[in-house]
Write a protein that holds these residues in place. Sequence first.
Motif, PDB file in Angstrom:
ATOM      1  N   UNK A  13     -17.715   7.894 -60.813  1.00  9.21           N
ATOM      2  CA  UNK A  13     -17.173   6.791 -60.012  1.00  9.21           C
ATOM      3  C   UNK A  13     -17.587   5.446 -60.605  1.00  9.21           C
ATOM      4  N   UNK A  14     -18.851   5.338 -61.019  1.00  6.60           N
ATOM      5  CA  UNK A  14     -19.325   4.091 -61.634  1.00  6.60           C
ATOM      6  C   UNK A  14     -18.530   3.770 -62.886  1.00  6.60           C
ATOM      7  N   UNK A  15     -18.248   4.800 -63.677  1.00  8.55           N
ATOM      8  CA  UNK A  15     -17.456   4.632 -64.894  1.00  8.55           C
ATOM      9  C   UNK A  15     -16.048   4.167 -64.554  1.00  8.55           C
ATOM     10  N   UNK A  16     -15.465   4.812 -63.550  1.00  9.03           N
ATOM     11  CA  UNK A  16     -14.092   4.489 -63.143  1.00  9.03           C
ATOM     12  C   UNK A  16     -13.969   3.033 -62.708  1.00  9.03           C
ATOM     13  N   UNK A  17     -14.929   2.568 -61.913  1.00  6.73           N
ATOM     14  CA  UNK A  17     -14.882   1.200 -61.398  1.00  6.73           C
ATOM     15  C   UNK A  17     -15.193   0.189 -62.494  1.00  6.73           C
ATOM     16  N   UNK A  18     -16.268   0.420 -63.236  1.00  5.62           N
ATOM     17  CA  UNK A  18     -16.694  -0.549 -64.257  1.00  5.62           C
ATOM     18  C   UNK A  18     -15.620  -0.784 -65.307  1.00  5.62           C
ATOM     19  N   UNK A  19     -14.854   0.270 -65.610  1.00  2.70           N
ATOM     20  CA  UNK A  19     -13.830   0.166 -66.650  1.00  2.70           C
ATOM     21  C   UNK A  19     -12.421  -0.022 -66.101  1.00  2.70           C
ATOM     22  N   UNK A  20     -12.305  -0.226 -64.764  1.00  2.00           N
ATOM     23  CA  UNK A  20     -11.008  -0.447 -64.134  1.00  2.00           C
ATOM     24  C   UNK A  20      -9.986   0.609 -64.580  1.00  2.00           C
ATOM     25  N   UNK A  76      -5.974  -0.523 -56.850  1.00  2.00           N
ATOM     26  CA  UNK A  76      -5.916  -1.814 -56.168  1.00  2.00           C
ATOM     27  C   UNK A  76      -4.952  -2.745 -56.898  1.00  2.00           C
ATOM     28  N   UNK A  77      -4.539  -3.787 -56.208  1.00  2.00           N
ATOM     29  CA  UNK A  77      -3.627  -4.763 -56.803  1.00  2.00           C
ATOM     30  C   UNK A  77      -4.365  -5.775 -57.673  1.00  2.00           C
ATOM     31  N   UNK A  78      -5.698  -5.725 -57.651  1.00  2.00           N
ATOM     32  CA  UNK A  78      -6.498  -6.630 -58.472  1.00  2.00           C
ATOM     33  C   UNK A  78      -7.390  -5.804 -59.393  1.00  2.00           C
ATOM     34  N   UNK A  79      -7.723  -6.374 -60.534  1.00  2.00           N
ATOM     35  CA  UNK A  79      -8.608  -5.683 -61.474  1.00  2.00           C
ATOM     36  C   UNK A  79     -10.019  -5.628 -60.912  1.00  2.00           C
ATOM     37  N   UNK A  80     -10.714  -4.526 -61.164  1.00  2.00           N
ATOM     38  CA  UNK A  80     -12.098  -4.381 -60.729  1.00  2.00           C
ATOM     39  C   UNK A  80     -12.975  -4.128 -61.954  1.00  2.00           C
ATOM     40  N   UNK A  81     -14.282  -4.113 -61.726  1.00  2.00           N
ATOM     41  CA  UNK A  81     -15.204  -3.774 -62.802  1.00  2.00           C
ATOM     42  C   UNK A  81     -15.619  -4.955 -63.647  1.00  2.00           C
ATOM     43  N   UNK A  82     -16.023  -4.642 -64.867  1.00  2.00           N
ATOM     44  CA  UNK A  82     -16.520  -5.670 -65.781  1.00  2.00           C
ATOM     45  C   UNK A  82     -15.394  -6.602 -66.234  1.00  2.00           C
ATOM     46  N   UNK A  83     -15.750  -7.851 -66.510  1.00  2.80           N
ATOM     47  CA  UNK A  83     -14.732  -8.826 -66.917  1.00  2.80           C
ATOM     48  C   UNK A  83     -14.096  -8.455 -68.256  1.00  2.80           C
ATOM     49  N   UNK A  84     -14.845  -7.692 -69.072  1.00  2.00           N
ATOM     50  CA  UNK A  84     -14.328  -7.302 -70.380  1.00  2.00           C
ATOM     51  C   UNK A  84     -14.021  -5.808 -70.437  1.00  2.00           C
ATOM     52  N   UNK A  85     -13.604  -5.247 -69.309  1.00  2.00           N
ATOM     53  CA  UNK A  85     -13.207  -3.840 -69.273  1.00  2.00           C
ATOM     54  C   UNK A  85     -11.991  -3.634 -70.167  1.00  2.00           C
ATOM     55  N   UNK A  86     -11.778  -2.414 -70.676  1.00  2.00           N
ATOM     56  CA  UNK A  86     -10.614  -2.148 -71.532  1.00  2.00           C
ATOM     57  C   UNK A  86      -9.305  -2.531 -70.849  1.00  2.00           C
ATOM     58  N   UNK A  87      -8.317  -2.900 -71.660  1.00  2.00           N
ATOM     59  CA  UNK A  87      -7.039  -3.380 -71.123  1.00  2.00           C
ATOM     60  C   UNK A  87      -6.093  -2.255 -70.735  1.00  2.00           C
ATOM     61  N   UNK A 132     -19.359  -2.674 -74.377  1.00  2.00           N
ATOM     62  CA  UNK A 132     -19.411  -4.052 -73.888  1.00  2.00           C
ATOM     63  C   UNK A 132     -20.718  -4.327 -73.145  1.00  2.00           C
ATOM     64  N   UNK A 133     -21.203  -3.345 -72.395  1.00  2.00           N
ATOM     65  CA  UNK A 133     -22.477  -3.515 -71.691  1.00  2.00           C
ATOM     66  C   UNK A 133     -23.658  -3.441 -72.657  1.00  2.00           C
ATOM     67  N   UNK A 134     -23.583  -2.513 -73.594  1.00  2.00           N
ATOM     68  CA  UNK A 134     -24.660  -2.353 -74.573  1.00  2.00           C
ATOM     69  C   UNK A 134     -24.845  -3.640 -75.374  1.00  2.00           C
ATOM     70  N   UNK A 135     -23.736  -4.258 -75.749  1.00  2.00           N
ATOM     71  CA  UNK A 135     -23.809  -5.500 -76.523  1.00  2.00           C
ATOM     72  C   UNK A 135     -24.492  -6.611 -75.743  1.00  2.00           C
TER      73      UNK A 135
END
Length: 207
Positions: free
Chosen positions: A21-28, A125-136, A150-153
Amino acid sequence: MTRYGMAIDLKRCFGCHTCAIACKVANNIPRNMRYSWVETIGGTADDTASGEFPQCQMSFQPIQCQHCAEPACLEVCPTGATSKDEETGIVSVDPELCIGCESCIKACPYEGVRTLIGDSPEYYLDVAVGEFDAPAHKPGTVEKCTFCKNLIDRGDVPACMQLCPGRARYWGDLDDPTSEVAKAIAGREVQRLHESAGTEPNIYYLV
């Protein structure tokens, strides 16, 4: 140089799926797509034990891209979209080079860790979730676990580790004996998935 890897303690994992679930959310991540998940071992279905009480059996095994040292996907990619970072060992897919031919999916011995994104990916959701630099999540390309590069960096750890309530995951440089992952592996019985394939996976399961 660093050789990033992960150890997962199967004795501590109790199948809560928080990592997935954490992976799913963080990476949208879109619907019907996943980078990681948890399989029920020895059960009759997800989270369902086999056998008759009190002799029931059930355990869990998290699955994701194994970020192999000798990735089979690398050899078959016709465009160079799949690459392995020589500085970190992380295997990635460049969406700008990927043509969605699925050669990497067919070559990978770890079924399900790669997904071809459809023409119109749907989101929860209608809006992006997770990290600002999640994959497109570009339509018509193949995606998989990125080890949260992106987090490791930014000096953090992969999202799947951050919320694990059983503290079943260890992360770091496999070649650094002082790292958490190296210490976790030392002196423990370990398994790696499909070692006979010769891909040298960098995810170790502590048993």
